[in-house]
Design an enzyme around this catalytic site. Structure first.
Site, PDB file in Angstrom:
ATOM      1  N   SER A 192       5.746   3.379   4.210  1.00 54.64           N
ATOM      2  CA  SER A 192       5.948   3.058   2.920  1.00 54.64           C
ATOM      3  C   SER A 192       4.984   3.809   1.819  1.00 54.64           C
ATOM      4  CB  SER A 192       5.779   1.512   2.660  1.00 54.64           C
ATOM      5  OG  SER A 192       4.494   1.094   2.990  1.00 54.64           O
ATOM      6  N   LYS A 252      -2.321   2.808  -4.049  1.00 57.31           N
ATOM      7  CA  LYS A 252      -0.758   2.056  -3.824  1.00 57.31           C
ATOM      8  C   LYS A 252      -0.535   0.935  -4.350  1.00 57.31           C
ATOM      9  CE  LYS A 252       1.891   1.151   0.361  1.00 57.31           C
ATOM     10  NZ  LYS A 252       2.083   1.012   1.700  1.00 57.31           N
ATOM     11  N   SER A 274       2.952   2.887   7.955  1.00 57.17           N
ATOM     12  CA  SER A 274       3.275   3.237   6.600  1.00 57.17           C
ATOM     13  C   SER A 274       2.275   4.431   6.046  1.00 57.17           C
ATOM     14  CB  SER A 274       3.310   2.003   5.611  1.00 57.17           C
ATOM     15  OG  SER A 274       4.676   1.407   5.892  1.00 57.17           O
TER      16      SER A 274
END
Lengths: 489, 96
Positions: free
Chosen positions: A152, A77, A176
């Site tokens: 996210s 990420k 997330s």
């Protein structure tokens, strides 16, 4: 031979029997990303050259020195610092930012011999539930490209769901990892707060943030958590507790397991199909010897408000470091120092980030501190106590991961409160700090649904054991999106 | 229900060092009002005798040994600086 549908153990078997090399696996992974990502848009930056070089070097390592993840590809990420590989947290304010050191988890991936193939899209600074808040691109849900992947960590879950890469790291502040894992039909774990070092994770809300693994099956997830977990002297909030052997916890035996099912997690707003999928899952676990009882987590309905006050307050403080002076985006419109700061930040941050910075600044400002910030901290105590009480009598708590499956891109982006409601079932877990996983447990139409299994502090072992029993008894994790087959190999 | 005015949003934006137009302030005022009103739900709870939670784990401050360690080389640290000169960060002229 195709590698993208294989588990870690299967890939290792191919490598150890000389049917595949790390170079071949890495090359195929990159080719598949190049082929599918124009549709999925999960990756922000690729690490092709260095990945291929690392792979060819790893191919020379003696077989007996290789661990279970050695030579396997992973995506990271974009809020996790990777030295020499651009890291932006999907924000304009970090456009082109080239980290000069690695996050501790990245050092640990390297030590495990994993090959980092690229960086994954996300909502800007991990604020969002749809990936629509990225400055750079909107990641799409591989199950239906008109739908959001969740957020996210939507890039991390979409890449795994599309079979672009078998392992990714995400981060979870209010859901997330778990919410996008549910939306994309993959396995996503938020470990206990403090289990994994946050050093080198671009901070959103420091008392809630936790890095965790995303995979297509439970065993691989346990292996990846094993690789990244542990105390780190560079993160004073990382816990100095022993890291057990997570894969060894997958015994297949849940006889006598006590499951609590919180009635508040099946309230208004939770879709009938999400509820039904969880009730079916509970039947499966009962057949394997678990007992199921309804419980109450009475302060659940206060979690959303508590979370947005605390997370936004912490964010407003953490994000004050982005001022355009030493790194990152810099305005060219300034006639004073104050102007310079204000224009840099106004041009560098997106709307959702601004909204949360302002909410946090407001909640922390004099006259409102007690009414908002301190109040929320006190309610957090009550929410945590709900979990402490429940875990006196139950081994795990089970619920839907999200109230509904994925929604369409553009559908609710202008309605922050409706967007925030996506996380009502995941947020309490972060406030309490306990671990929780989302595993695939059904579909509504074509879109996947997730089962959330919540454990006691530092008891990821039980969470994994239950998840693994469920996975082995069901076929949901074996289904793949249409686009999966479309790729030629 | 608390009312959030455009002026309040401009003040908060200033505290947060965010330039904001009048139009944006009106837009954010509506959204922040809705959000803070939703937060008022917490007032239902009596928390008079509840201790606040800042961290979920019992934590003590951690100090490392007081021993000098080499930092990162200056050249490396300057790598992401937009403009620098003689090892120092250069910023736009802000004084007449």
């Amino acid at each position: 031979m195709k590698f993208y549908d294989k588990t870690a153990a299967e890939l290792q078997e191919l490598i150890h029997s000389n049917e595949a090399t790390i170079t071949e696996i890495t090359k195929q992974t990159i080719e598949r990303i190049n082929e599918l990502d124009p549709k999925v848009d999960a990756f922000l930056a690729m690490n092709e050259e260095k990945a291929m070089a690392a792979a060819s070097e790893m191919d020379t390592a003696p077989m007996e020195q290789r661990g279970p993840l050695f030579g396997l590809p992973i995506g990271v990420k974009d809020n996790i610092m990777t030295e020499g590989l651009v890291t932006t947290a999907s924000s304009r304010i970090l456009e082109g930012f080239n980290p000069i050191y690695n996050a501790t988890v990245v050092e640990k991936l390297r030590a495990a011999g994993m090959v980092i193939v690229g960086k994954l899209n996300m909502d800007e600074f991990a604020m969002g539930s749809s990936n629509e808040n990225s400055y750079y691109k909107k990641t799409r849900n591989p199950w239906n490209l008109d739908y959001v992947p969740g957020g996210s960590s939507g890039g991390s879950t979409a890449a795994v769901a599309a079979g672009e890469v078998p392992f990714t790291l995400g981060s979870d502040t209010g859901g997330s990892i778990r919410q996008p894992a549910a939306f994309c039909g993959v396995v996503g774990m938020k470990p206990t707060y403090g289990r994994v070092s946050r050093f080198g994770l671009i901070a959103f809300a420091s008392s809630l943030d936790q890095i965790g693994p995303v995979t297509r099956n439970v065993k691989d997830n346990a292996l990846l958590l094993q690789a990244i977990a542990g105390h780190d002297e560079k993160d004073s909030t990382s816990a100095d507790v022993e890291v057990p052997d997570f894969a060894a916890a997958l015994t297949g035996d849940i006889n006598g397991l006590r499951i609590g099912v919180p009635k508040e997690y099946f309230a208004e707003g939770v879709s009938e199909s999400a509820k039904a999928a969880v009730y079916d899952a509970l039947e499966v676990l009962k057949e394997k010897g678990a007992t199921v009882e309804e419980i109450s987590l009475p302060h659940s309905k206060y979690a959303l408000a508590t979370y947005y006050l605390l997370a936004s307050s912490e964010a407003s403080s953490n994000l004050s470091r982005f001022d355009g002076i030493r790194y990152g985006y810099r305005t060219n419109k300034a006639s004073s120092l104050l102007d310079f700061y204000m224009n840099t930040r106004a041009e560098g941050f997106g709307d959702e980030v601004k909204r949360r910075i302002m909410l946090g600044t407001y909640a922390l400002s004099s006259g409102y501190y007690d009414a908002y910030y301190k109040k929320a901290q006190k309610v957090r105590t009550l929410i945590k106590k709900d979990f402490d009480d429940a875990f006196k009598n139950y081994d795990v708590i089970i619920s839907p991961t999200t109230p509904t499956p994925a929604f369409k891109i553009g559908e609710i982006i202008d309605d922050p409160l409706t967007m925030y409601a996506n996380d009502i079932l995941t947020i309490p877990v972060n406030l309490a700090g306990v671990p929780a996983i989302s595993v695939p447990c059904g579909f509504e139409g074509d879109m996947p649904l997730g089962l959330q299994i919540i454990g006691n502090y530092f008891d990821e072992e039980t969470v994994y054991r239950v998840a693994d029993v469920f996975e082995k008894a069901t076929d949901f994790h074996k289904k793949t999106p249409q686009l999966w087959e479309g790729a030629a190999q | 229900m608390a009312k959030m005015t455009k002026e309040e949003v401009i003040e908060v934006a200033h505290l947060a060092r965010l330039a904001i137009t009048d139009e944006e302030a009106i837009h954010f005022a509506e959204q922040l009002e809705a959000i803070t009103n939703a937060m008022e739900l917490l007032n239902e709870l009596d928390t008079e005798n509840v201790e606040p939670t800042t961290h979920v784990l019992p934590m003590v401050n951690v100090l490392r040994e007081d021993k000098a360690e080499a930092g990162l080389p200056r050249e490396t640290v300057l790598k992401n600086v937009k403009e620098h000169e003689a090892g120092q960060v250069k910023v736009p002229t802000i004084l007449e």
